[in-house]
Structures are given as structure tokens and as C-alpha cells.
Design a protein around this motif. Structure first.
Motif, PDB file in Angstrom:
ATOM      1  N   GLU A  77       1.055  -1.171   0.085  1.00 50.65           N
ATOM      2  CA  GLU A  77       0.279  -0.335   0.073  1.00 50.65           C
ATOM      3  C   GLU A  77       0.689   1.426  -0.194  1.00 50.65           C
ATOM      4  O   GLU A  77       0.092   1.885  -0.746  1.00 50.65           O
ATOM      5  N   THR A  78       2.249   0.835   0.343  1.00 57.12           N
ATOM      6  CA  THR A  78       2.826   2.318   0.419  1.00 57.12           C
ATOM      7  C   THR A  78       3.766   2.387  -0.721  1.00 57.12           C
ATOM      8  O   THR A  78       4.709   3.269  -0.642  1.00 57.12           O
ATOM      9  N   TYR A  79       3.983   1.182  -1.531  1.00 56.14           N
ATOM     10  CA  TYR A  79       4.993   1.793  -2.472  1.00 56.14           C
ATOM     11  C   TYR A  79       5.056   3.171  -3.732  1.00 56.14           C
ATOM     12  O   TYR A  79       5.883   3.395  -3.326  1.00 56.14           O
ATOM     13  N   GLU A  80       3.680   3.139  -3.714  1.00 58.68           N
ATOM     14  CA  GLU A  80       3.741   4.047  -4.951  1.00 58.68           C
ATOM     15  C   GLU A  80       4.216   5.526  -3.874  1.00 58.68           C
ATOM     16  O   GLU A  80       4.396   6.803  -4.865  1.00 58.68           O
ATOM     17  N   PRO A  81       2.898   5.468  -2.595  1.00 59.17           N
ATOM     18  CA  PRO A  81       2.774   7.054  -2.272  1.00 59.17           C
ATOM     19  C   PRO A  81       4.838   7.441  -1.623  1.00 59.17           C
ATOM     20  O   PRO A  81       5.181   8.564  -1.538  1.00 59.17           O
ATOM     21  N   LEU A  82       4.906   6.034  -1.550  1.00 59.73           N
ATOM     22  CA  LEU A  82       6.706   6.265  -1.166  1.00 59.73           C
ATOM     23  C   LEU A  82       7.323   7.024  -2.202  1.00 59.73           C
ATOM     24  O   LEU A  82       8.921   7.584  -1.961  1.00 59.73           O
ATOM     25  N   ILE A  83       7.321   6.247  -3.037  1.00 53.96           N
ATOM     26  CA  ILE A  83       7.906   6.725  -4.467  1.00 53.96           C
ATOM     27  C   ILE A  83       7.636   8.409  -4.709  1.00 53.96           C
ATOM     28  O   ILE A  83       8.952   8.401  -5.632  1.00 53.96           O
ATOM     29  N   SER A  84       6.444   8.809  -4.984  1.00 52.64           N
ATOM     30  CA  SER A  84       5.718  10.159  -5.060  1.00 52.64           C
ATOM     31  C   SER A  84       6.455  10.771  -4.460  1.00 52.64           C
ATOM     32  O   SER A  84       7.217  11.841  -4.564  1.00 52.64           O
ATOM     33  N   ILE A  85       6.582  11.122  -3.228  1.00 50.82           N
ATOM     34  CA  ILE A  85       8.075  11.850  -2.561  1.00 50.82           C
ATOM     35  C   ILE A  85       9.078  11.861  -2.047  1.00 50.82           C
ATOM     36  O   ILE A  85       9.695  12.911  -2.024  1.00 50.82           O
ATOM     37  N   SER A  86       9.282  10.476  -2.801  1.00 52.22           N
ATOM     38  CA  SER A  86      11.000  10.373  -2.747  1.00 52.22           C
ATOM     39  C   SER A  86      11.244  11.460  -3.573  1.00 52.22           C
ATOM     40  O   SER A  86      12.986  11.328  -4.110  1.00 52.22           O
ATOM     41  N   LYS A  87      10.901  11.403  -5.057  1.00 51.24           N
ATOM     42  CA  LYS A  87      10.986  11.943  -6.134  1.00 51.24           C
ATOM     43  C   LYS A  87      10.866  14.366  -5.861  1.00 51.24           C
ATOM     44  O   LYS A  87      11.636  15.173  -6.555  1.00 51.24           O
ATOM     45  N   LEU A  88      10.476  13.875  -4.312  1.00 47.77           N
ATOM     46  CA  LEU A  88      10.866  15.268  -4.183  1.00 47.77           C
ATOM     47  C   LEU A  88      12.052  15.948  -3.583  1.00 47.77           C
ATOM     48  O   LEU A  88      12.837  14.739  -3.102  1.00 47.77           O
ATOM     49  N   PRO A  89      12.449  17.535  -4.163  1.00 46.81           N
ATOM     50  CA  PRO A  89      14.442  17.171  -3.504  1.00 46.81           C
ATOM     51  C   PRO A  89      14.454  17.271  -2.406  1.00 46.81           C
ATOM     52  O   PRO A  89      13.906  17.907  -1.868  1.00 46.81           O
ATOM     53  N   SER A  90      15.691  17.251  -1.330  1.00 48.25           N
ATOM     54  CA  SER A  90      16.075  17.117  -0.570  1.00 48.25           C
ATOM     55  C   SER A  90      17.332  17.727  -0.316  1.00 48.25           C
ATOM     56  O   SER A  90      17.760  18.029   0.798  1.00 48.25           O
ATOM     57  N   LEU A  91      17.800  18.165  -1.911  1.00 52.53           N
ATOM     58  CA  LEU A  91      19.606  18.466  -1.590  1.00 52.53           C
ATOM     59  C   LEU A  91      19.454  20.065  -0.459  1.00 52.53           C
ATOM     60  O   LEU A  91      18.028  20.825  -1.013  1.00 52.53           O
ATOM     61  N   PRO A  92      20.569  20.725   0.120  1.00 50.14           N
ATOM     62  CA  PRO A  92      20.545  21.703   0.852  1.00 50.14           C
ATOM     63  C   PRO A  92      20.689  22.571  -0.811  1.00 50.14           C
ATOM     64  O   PRO A  92      21.469  22.545  -1.554  1.00 50.14           O
ATOM     65  N   GLN A  93      20.323  23.711   0.160  1.00 51.72           N
ATOM     66  CA  GLN A  93      20.568  25.270  -0.964  1.00 51.72           C
ATOM     67  C   GLN A  93      21.158  26.250  -0.328  1.00 51.72           C
ATOM     68  O   GLN A  93      20.918  26.317   0.620  1.00 51.72           O
ATOM     69  N   LEU A  94      21.821  26.909  -1.244  1.00 49.62           N
ATOM     70  CA  LEU A  94      22.804  28.232   0.024  1.00 49.62           C
ATOM     71  C   LEU A  94      21.456  29.435  -0.518  1.00 49.62           C
ATOM     72  O   LEU A  94      20.893  29.566  -1.655  1.00 49.62           O
ATOM     73  N   GLY A  95      21.045  30.737   0.297  1.00 50.37           N
ATOM     74  CA  GLY A  95      20.585  31.718  -0.284  1.00 50.37           C
ATOM     75  C   GLY A  95      19.074  31.750   0.157  1.00 50.37           C
ATOM     76  O   GLY A  95      18.672  32.936   0.078  1.00 50.37           O
ATOM     77  N   ILE A  96      18.600  30.851   0.791  1.00 46.17           N
ATOM     78  CA  ILE A  96      17.227  30.679   1.226  1.00 46.17           C
ATOM     79  C   ILE A  96      16.864  31.597   2.331  1.00 46.17           C
ATOM     80  O   ILE A  96      16.498  32.517   2.654  1.00 46.17           O
ATOM     81  N   GLN A  97      18.197  31.584   3.537  1.00 45.82           N
ATOM     82  CA  GLN A  97      17.855  32.969   4.112  1.00 45.82           C
ATOM     83  C   GLN A  97      18.500  34.479   3.721  1.00 45.82           C
ATOM     84  O   GLN A  97      19.768  33.955   3.589  1.00 45.82           O
ATOM     85  N   ASN A  98      17.974  35.246   3.904  1.00 48.39           N
ATOM     86  CA  ASN A  98      18.646  36.304   3.286  1.00 48.39           C
ATOM     87  C   ASN A  98      19.797  37.108   3.583  1.00 48.39           C
ATOM     88  O   ASN A  98      20.157  37.416   3.726  1.00 48.39           O
TER      89      ASN A  98
END
Length: 984
Positions: free
Chosen positions: A340-361
């Protein structure tokens, strides 16, 4: 242990001796130690060995063991003719090949030493097994004298509970033998334990697991006698691994025998060898999970993988699945969760998780993670966006998931978690992805007859029914003895749990529903449900109706109230399509006609607080609904937040936040659409992003802009009633309106209106360029608020400077103008300081700075019209321009410590030359200076390409190296259309 050889002369033959062999068990001792104290043992100094036990060997038995060859009667080497007698050693070699032995070599002694080396480890192991109450058959010789073996008779269960289970007895029936042997590889020796089982309760696909005999091997290092207990511990640990795994496998085999569970279609067994179980699941059985028992941690462990280029994201909830398996010990339930959780987890795993610079001004160098996935349980996952917003995802059965704002407590929706901020407009955004027909089709029909518990917080579609009470009457909370209120009309064969018909006669009775407050809806002539269309169910259910029209439900924000379902009850215009109040109407200006069909004056006049059964009543204190106001969300256009009952104003959430706390049911396909990266719905430039990331990014940018407006003196916030829209003024010149696109809520858009005193200063084209630049450059991915702050800083410069800025924006937005005017360079605004810029301002800070009478801004120019090798990119320069308002001088800002760049030097000299000849101009010098630079700058390292002089009457420096060919260069897009916000 030590070997002792006793030599005795034969009485009959004085020149011959007889050998007697002894084994002495000794203990190292020293002179300083007490020889009688067995507890003392000192390594240094070793003076003598104390004999503890002395064992005498039978010489004949020691030299005539199972490995001794048997002499045949025809062998001439026999001492007695016709006898079969075992002889020590191997058959003598011929004299020419016989190796010479020293005179003092005793062949019998070599036999004794070899026998002791071979049997003593078994003796030590057998003694340790006896101490542990592990019964065995003693040391035996293998068939055909192939080796020695120690066979075990019985092994203990790991726990007393397992020893009484049916799985334990089933495992003992399958266990054929348990043997321990010595495995020799050169000088190294190891213990090898072999368990032989009869078949398995599960049929696997592995080609080596098809027979009836299933051997399982474990290898242990052979250590000293003192460490033999660790070997037995390892043996018992591996036996426990087999037993623990078999217990859950045995239960799984019982589930597979029952067809009603339909488990066989969810997975396949790739391998089961009694020590490890490998399952395949997923759409094409490409995902894998390996299950085994970890003896050191005394728990089951899972390892996930994939084959055939399949994906597997269950590592996100690995710890939760392991915890569930160790607590419940139900492998069938784990398989169902994986399915039951296979497809939902595949979907949310596509969200980017890399850190970004410049988010806090304020701290652009601090990395901030984009999405953080935090699993709370196997089916409950929290998604944090940039550490500020949180979504709570609950995975359900039948291909459904629910999403809610995780910033609110699950126990009291009036409380906000301190770590996160509420996500404004989340419910309106998620409602655009609700497929009510699919949701209704996939939910169980039994939920109509068996509504959820009144204390449940997770039933969707009934968000306005207190604590999601389902279809029962609110009287159920007032009268504990009655779960449902008596129907007001005879059900006549219908579902007894269906609420009563909303007749006006019943609604006007003052003593019928005391829990409902008065409402304007009671003044309308409500029709009977018999006048409803055939596809509309008049009973408010805890899930969307088959027709997809649930009155006043968060699942369908497009319906204003139950009155909107009736033919003669709505105060607004009548429409056959039942448009209702669209959630996007609040984002449109008063003059827009693409939002709600109702006039703006009626946008807050929905008769939501009616006596319709199950509809939200007026705010009132209630233990079951602490501080909860169903009319608080602005998208619902309900005026309930302004109502009071009995002089008491209940604790009502802000309008922009309440609806997000109500879970929204989505299908797996809708979740995949939310999380899968796609292009912008309107084709705006930028990378492919997930719609969920675009929405959260826009909400984050809008929130940061609100803080920026509050902190800056030249920006003045204008109060407004539009949810999610910011109104502010810039130094009494311009009025700006920034809000999400009402169609998809995935981009921010700007609408600029000059104040009455400055209407004649600005043209419509200039305002459109500003709006388009904001839409496509300042508020686009990557969502970094500094870009938006830089744009606001641009609006604060003098009017003539801003007009030149607009001309630069026009060149960036319309690349075709650069080619038409014969320019050698294209230009682009740097809204944030890039790493390649001159180190005047820290990287990531705002690209436009105003200090007193000077303005510092950064532009990037890129060479066009020159052919470079395929592996070489055209040269690009980041130029720090500084403009003096008092002197009207535009030049490059130079830092003395920085090294000289040839391109910077050439650009600086060209600007100085321009300033000398254009010092008397009255207009702002920013754009003329930049235009001179784009037309005539040539790098020293640039390859010279002769070309005809360009037309158009543009004055240029007459140099063959600085002339531009006529015509537009290929590879550049055409002019982008203006008016993205629609009719102005």
C-alpha cells in the motif's frame, strides 16, 4: 596440554624398546605462586608447568585408527600370511623412493600427535555443549572414514514463549540433522555447522531451492580452548536466527492458505533459505526486501533493493517497518504495508532534498534543506519544506492518501506547533487535485453503514462536522446514550444512518436542533431533496458524494453552502452548472471576471451557517471542538468568524489557516502529480519542479516579502481582505499587488498601479515590463527571497533611474531587441551576487544596493554573434556598475585588492571614454552607458571576424573588430508576450 612418551626396554630383546604415550593437562605456574592454588596463573616468569591430569593412551588403538589402511592377503609386507591386520602408517614405499627418517623419529608418536590435534577441539566443544544442556551424540567417524563429526540431538528454543508455539514444533519436524565438522584450508581451521531441513513452508523462485533437502551452513573461526564458549554462543545465535525467522514465515504460510487475504498477488518469494527471506513486490515485482534476524540486536532487520531498473523508496520508513515487525511479528501485515505504501513513497521520494544556499536572506551562506522527509510511522509521514512549513501525509488503503497542514496539532487544531508555520492556502491548492469520483469509488461502501468513531481525527470530507463525526447528527455529542438523532422524516427503506431531509418546516422548529445557531439560510425557501438532481445525495457523508458535490465540505470548496445545491435557495445568480463560490475568486481584483460568477460584494455572503444537518454552526465553545471554526478559511467565503453567540467569542483560527488542518483525500495518481517535476503550467521559464514545491516556494516567498515590507521604511503595507494577497505602496509613487495565480497557485504575479499623482509618469509598457520581470525573474525558481527584495529595492530608486532599469529589463526579456539593435552582448540582471562577481559584496546578497546618492547594481553580459568552438562557451562578464545620482556618472566599481581581469579593464576604459564625451547629457546615463558597452565592447582575446557594417543608424566606433553583422542570430527565442496577468 603436553605429550609424554615413556620408553621401556623389552625384557626379551635388550636392544628394543616399547613406547607408552600419555597426555598431561598442565597449568603454567611460577615459583612465586602457590602451587596448590588453582586460581593463580602468572605468565611471567614461567618456571614450570603444573600437571593437573594425566591420561594414558592405548598404543595399538592410537596407531590403528579409522584412517589406517587395511592390508590385503596378497600383500607381501604382511607379517602373518592370510591375515587382515591394520598397520600403522601408510604402505611402505620401495627402497629407492622411501624418504630417510632420522634415527630418533618415532612413527607411533606422530600418529598420536595427529590424533590429538584432530580430536581435542571436538572434545573441548563437546564439553562446552554439555555444560549448556545441548545434547549430542559424541564424536563419531563419518561414513567411509571421510572425517569426524559431532552430531547434535536437540537444540533449545531461543525463548520459552517460542518453545510452546506451533511454529517451533513445525520447525523441529522439518529439522533432519545438525552436525558440526572441522573445515581445513591449509593451516587454517574453522568450525562448520550444518543444519539439514526438509523443504520449506514457502515456495521460492530460486533455482537452488527447489529440492526437498535444504542444508544451511554457518562458519565459525576455530580459536583457543578458552574461547570455545564464544563458538557455542555463535552457534546458538545462528540457531535463534533460524527459529525467529521461521516463526513469522510459518504464520505467513498460514495466511497464504486463505484466499480471502489475496496476499499471493501482492508479492513473490525470491528466496528463503531458513536464515534469510527475500521478497519481491511492487507493480512488476521489481522491488525487493530482505528479512533476517539480527542476533546481536535481537530484532528483525530489513534491507531494501530493486531489480530491473525498478525504484524502491521504502528505506524512508525502514525503521518504522522494522519496529512494526518486531512488535507485531506479523509478516503478512508488513507485506500489506509494503504494497500500500509503495507508490506514495515513490512519489514523495521524487521531492528534492538537497540543501540550498541563499534561502535565508540574512545568512545566505547557511545551507537549508529543501524537503525533509520525517517518517512518524509506517503510514504517517511529515514533509518539512525549508524548515518552515510542514505537510502531514497519511497513507490509507484503497489507493488513497490524506494530506493536511502539519503545523497544527492533531489533537487540537487551534494549537500551532512551535517549529512550523501554517501554510496559507494549502486547502485550496490541494482541492485542485481531488478526484472526488475516484475517491468515492475507492472508499469502502461499509463506511456509510459503519461511520468512524466520533473521536477520530482522520475521516476526510466531514471536516465541518465537529471532530469528524461522520453522518450522524450533532445531537450525538449532546446525548451520550443516542448515537444518532431520530430522523425528522421517515426513512422509507433508506439507510437509517442517513440524516434527515432539510425541509424548511423542520429547520424552523426552535426545539429540534438546539445545537445549531440561527442562519440566514433559514429565511430562504429551501426545496425538498426530491427537487435535487439525481446525482446528488442529500445526506452529508464523511466522504465525497458520488456526484462530487458535498455541500460546504473542504473536499469541494467550490460549493458555497447546502443552499447552493437547491434550485431556489441561493441568493446569488442561478447557474445550471452549479459553479458555487470558486476558491480562486478571492485572488481576483474587483474588476476581474475570470473568478467567481458572483459579484465581489457577495463573496462573503454565503449562507454557510445554516440548519442543514451536518453543516457548520456558529462558533461556540465545545469540549469536542476546542477553538474550532469551520468557517475560518477564506476560500470558503464564510462570515462565521465575525459572528458572536451570547456575547462570547470563541477562539477562532485566522481565516487563512483553518482549512489546512483538515485532511484532504487524494489518490495515488494525484500525489504523483503533486510530487513529480514538470514544467510550469503557463510555461514560465525555469527548471522543472514539482507542483507542490512551486506552491510551497511561492508561499514561502510571499511570507518573506511580508516581513521585508514590515521592516523597510520606504514600503508601506496596505490592509486588504483578499486572502493570500499582499498590497503595499512604494514611496507614495507606485501601488503593488502580489498574489498567487488563482488558476494553479504555482506562481506569484505582480500588478502595479501608479498612484493618482504619478499616473502620467508611467506608460503601460513600462508597467508591463516591471510586472513581467517580477513574474519571470524575481519570483521564479529557485525560490530565494533575496531576488524579490532586490526587485523592491529597484522600485525605490529615482524615477529616471528606474526607467533606465526598465530599459535593461526590456533587453533581457526580449532578446530579439539585442540583435535588432546590432549589439555584441546580451544583458541579464543579477538579482543576487554570484560567486563569479567582483568580491565587493558577499555572495548571495542583494544585487542592487542604494547608499545615499550612489546605486550599486550588478549585470551579466554575454557575448553573442561570434562563433566559438563547440567545447567552448561564449565569454561572460559580471560587471559591478555604480551610479552617482548627483553627478549622473555611471562607471564600474573596482576593488584594489582584486586581480585585474582583461574584460573588466576593457569595459571600464570604454565607460570612462563614454563619460568624457557624454558628460553634458541631461538624461540618466545608466542605459546610454550600458548600450555603448553592449555595442562596442570587444575583448582582447576575442577572435576577429570581419563583417559588414550594421544598418539602422546606430552610431558605433568605426573599427572592423567592433562591427556587428546585420540580421538576427539563430538560436535566440522570439519576443515573449506581455500581459501575463490577463486584462489590465
Amino acid at each position: 596440554m603436553s605429550q609424554i612418551v615413556e620408553l621401556k626396554e623389552k625384557d626379551s630383546a635388550p636392544c628394543e624398546v616399547d613406547c607408552a604415550f600419555y597426555m598431561a593437562v598442565v597449568k603454567p605456574s611460577s615459583i612465586e605462586d602457590n602451587p596448590d592454588d588453582d586460581s593463580i596463573e602468572t605468565e611471567i616468569p614461567k618456571v614450570y608447568l603444573k600437571v593437573q591430569t594425566l591420561i594414558e593412551f592405548d598404543t595399538f588403538v592410537a596407531t590403528h585408527g579409522p584412517f589406517t589402511s587395511i592390508d590385503s592377503g596378497a600383500d607381501s609386507d604382511h607379517t602373518e600370511l592370510g591375515s587382515l591386520k591394520r598397520k600403522g602408517g601408510i604402505k611402505p614405499e620401495p627402497p629407492a623412493r622411501r624418504s630417510k627418517q632420522p634415527a630418533y623419529f618415532i612413527a607411533e608418536l606422530a600418529h598420536v600427535v595427529a590424533m590429538c590435534d584432530e580430536r581435542l577441539p571436538y572434545v573441548s566443544l563437546a564439553n562446552e555443549l554439555t555444560k549448556r544442556s545441548i545434547f549430542h551424540q559424541g564424536l563419531q567417524v563419518e561414513a567411509n572414514a571421510t572425517g569426524l563429526v559431532l552430531k547434535l540431538i536437540q537444540l533449545p528454543p531461543p525463548t520459552a514463549e517460542i518453545g510452546t508455539s506451533p511454529a517451533w514444533h513445525a520447525l523441529l519436524k522439518r529439522l533432519l540433522s545438525a552436525s558440526i565438522r572441522v573445515l581445513s584450508k591449509g593451516m587454517l581451521k574453522s568450525w562448520m555447522t550444518e543444519f539439514v531441513f526438509y523443504s520449506t513452508p514457502l515456495t521460492s523462485l530460486h533455482p537452488k531451492e527447489q529440492g526437498s533437502r535444504r542444508p544451511v551452513y554457518f562458519i565459525y573461526d576455530m580459536t583457543t580452548v578458552d574461547a570455545i564458549s564464544r563458538t557455542v554462543d555463535s552457534l546458538l545465535s545462528d540457531w535463534g536466527q533460524i527459529v525467529h525467522l521461521y516463526t513469522i514465515v510459518h504464520d505467513l504460510s498460514e495466511y497464504l492458505k486463505n484466499d480471502k487475504y489475496n496476499l499471493s498477488n501482492m508479492f513473490s518469494i525470491k528466496s528463503y533459505n531458513y536464515s534469510k527471506l527475500v521478497l519481491c513486490y511492487g507493480p512488476d515485482k521489481g522491488a525487493m526486501v530482505s528479512i533476517n534476524w539480527n542476533s546481536s540486536e535481537k530484532a528483525f532487520k530489513l534491507a531494501f533493493g530493486a531489480t530491473n531498473n525498478a525504484l524502491n523508496a521504502h528505506s524512508l520508513i525502514k525503521e518504522q517497518l522494522e519496529c512494526h515487525l518486531n512488535e507485531q511479528r506479523n509478516l503478512a501485515r508488513i507485506i500489506q504495508l509494503l504494497y500500500e505504501t509503495y507508490e506514495p513513497l515513490i512519489s514523495i521520494s521524487k521531492l528534492p532534498s538537497l540543501p540550498q544556499l541563499g534561502i535565508q536572506n540574512t545568512r545566505p551562506q547557511v545551507p537549508v534543506q529543501t524537503f525533509t522527509i520525517m517518517a512518524q510511522s509506517c503510514t504517517l509521514i511529515r514533509l518539512a519544506y525549508q524548515g518552515m512549513y510542514c505537510l502531514e501525509l497519511r497513507i490509507r488503503d484503497a489507493g488513497l492518501v490524506s494530506l493536511r497542514d502539519g503545523a497544527y496539532s492533531r489533537f487540537d487544531r487551534s494549537n500551532v506547533v512551535d517549529v512550523f508555520s501554517p501554510t496559507q492556502g494549502l486547502k485550496a491548492f490541494l482541492s485542485k487535485y481531488v478526484d472526488e469520483t475516484a475517491v468515492f469509488r475507492r472508499r469502502s461502501q461499509s463506511e456509510d453503514d459503519n461511520p468512524p468513531s466520533p473521536v477520530s481525527m482522520e475521516v476526510e470530507g466531514g471536516g465541518f462536522l465537529g471532530h469528524h463525526r461522520g453522518p450522524q447528527s450533532p445531537a450525538g455529542t449532546r446525548e451520550p446514550g443516542l448515537r444518532f438523532h431520530p430522523p425528522l422524516t421517515p426513512p422509507s427503506g433508506s439507510n437509517p444512518h442517513t440524516p434527515a431531509s432539510p425541509h424548511t418546516s423542520s429547520m424552523n422548529q426552535p426545539n429540534t436542533h438546539t445545537s445549531f445557531g440561527s442562519s440566514p439560510a433559514t429565511s430562504f425557501n429551501l426545496s425538498s431533496p426530491t427537487s435535487l438532481p439525481a446525482n446528488i445525495n442529500p445526506s452529508p457523508m464523511p466522504h465525497p458524494s458520488p456526484g462530487g458535490l458535498v455541500a460546504n465540505s473542504p473536499m469541494n470548496p467550490q460549493m458555497p453552502s447546502p443552499g447552493g445545491l437547491l434550485s431556489n435557495s441561493s441568493p446569488g445568480p442561478v447557474s445550471t452548472s452549479l459553479p458555487g463560490h470558486s476558491p480562486v475568486s478571492s485572488f481576483m481584483a474587483a474588476g476581474h471576471t475570470d473568478g467567481s460568477p458572483f459579484p465581489s460584494s457577495q463573496s462573503l455572503a454565503s449562507p454557510a451557517a445554516s440548519n442543514w444537518p451536518g453543516s457548520p454552526s456558529m462558533p461556540r465553545p465545545s469540549p469536542a471542538r476546542p477553538g474550532q471554526s469551520p468557517g475560518g478559511h477564506p476560500i470558503m467565503h464564510s462570515p462565521q468568524s465575525d459572528l458572536k453567540t451570547g456575547g462570547h467569542l470563541s477562539r477562532v483560527l485566522p481565516q487563512r489557516s483553518w482549512a489546512g488542518a483538515v485532511p484532504t483525500l487524494l489518490t495515488h495518481e494525484a500525489l504523483e502529480t503533486l510530487c513529480c517535476a514538470t514544467m510550469h503550467p503557463q510555461g514560465l521559464p525555469g527548471p522543472e519542479l514539482a507542483p507542490l514545491e512551486r506552491f510551497l516556494g511561492c508561499v514561502y516567498m510571499r511570507r518573506q516579502l511580508q516581513r521585508f515590507i514590515h521592516n523597510e521604511a520606504y514600503l508601506t503595507a496596505i490592509p486588504n481582505t483578499e486572502p493570500g494577497v499582499i498590497h503595499f505602496k512604494v514611496t507614495e509613487i507606485l501601488q503593488c499587488r502580489i498574489g498567487l495565480n488563482p488558476q494553479h497557485l504555482q506562481s506569484l504575479h505582480l500588478k502595479i498601479t501608479p498612484l493618482p499623482d504619478h499616473k502620467d509618469v508611467w506608460t503601460a509598457e513600462e508597467l508591463q515590463i516591471l510586472e513581467k520581470f517580477f513574474d519571470t525573474r524575481a519570483a521564479t525558481p529557485p525560490y530565494k527571497p533575496t531576488s524579490m527584495f532586490t526587485f523592491c529595492t529597484m522600485l525605490n530608486v529615482p524615477v529616471n533611474v528606474l526607467k533606465d532599469f526598465i530599459q535593461i529589463m526590456k533587453l533581457e526579456l526580449m532578446p530579439g531587441l539585442v540583435q535588432q539593435q546590432g549589439m555584441k552582448w546580451s544583458v541579464q540582471w543579477m538579482l543576487r551576487i554570484p560567486p563569479s562577481a567582483t568580491p565587493i559584496v558577499p555572495t548571495g546578497m542583494a544585487g542592487v544596493l542604494v547608499y545615499r546618492s550612489k546605486i550599486l547594481f550588478f549585470l551579466q553580459i554575454t557575448r553573442i554573434g561570434v562563433q566559438y568552438p563547440p567545447n567552448m562557451e561564449p565569454p561572460s562578464l559580471v560587471l559591478p556598475f555604480i551610479y552617482d545620482v548627483n553627478t549622473n556618472l555611471t562607471q564600474l566599481a573596482e576593488k584594489r585588492e582584486a586581480g585585474t581581469v582583461p574584460g573588466m579593464t576593457a569595459a571600464s576604459q570604454l565607460l570612462k571614454h563614454f563619460a568624457q564625451f557624454q558628460s553634458n547629457i541631461s538624461e540618466c546615463s545608466i542605459f546610454p552607458a550600458l548600450r555603448e558597452l553592449l555595442l562596442n565592447l570587444v575583448l582582447p582575446s576575442e577572435p576577429q571576424q570581419p563583417s559588414p557594417a550594421p544598418g539602422g543608424g546606430v552610431q558605433q566606433i568605426q573599427s572592423p573588430a567592433m562591427q556587428m553583422p546585420q540580421g538576427a542570430q539563430p538560436g535566440y527565442p522570439v519576443n515573449m508576450p506581455m500581459g501575463m496577468m490577463g486584462p489590465q
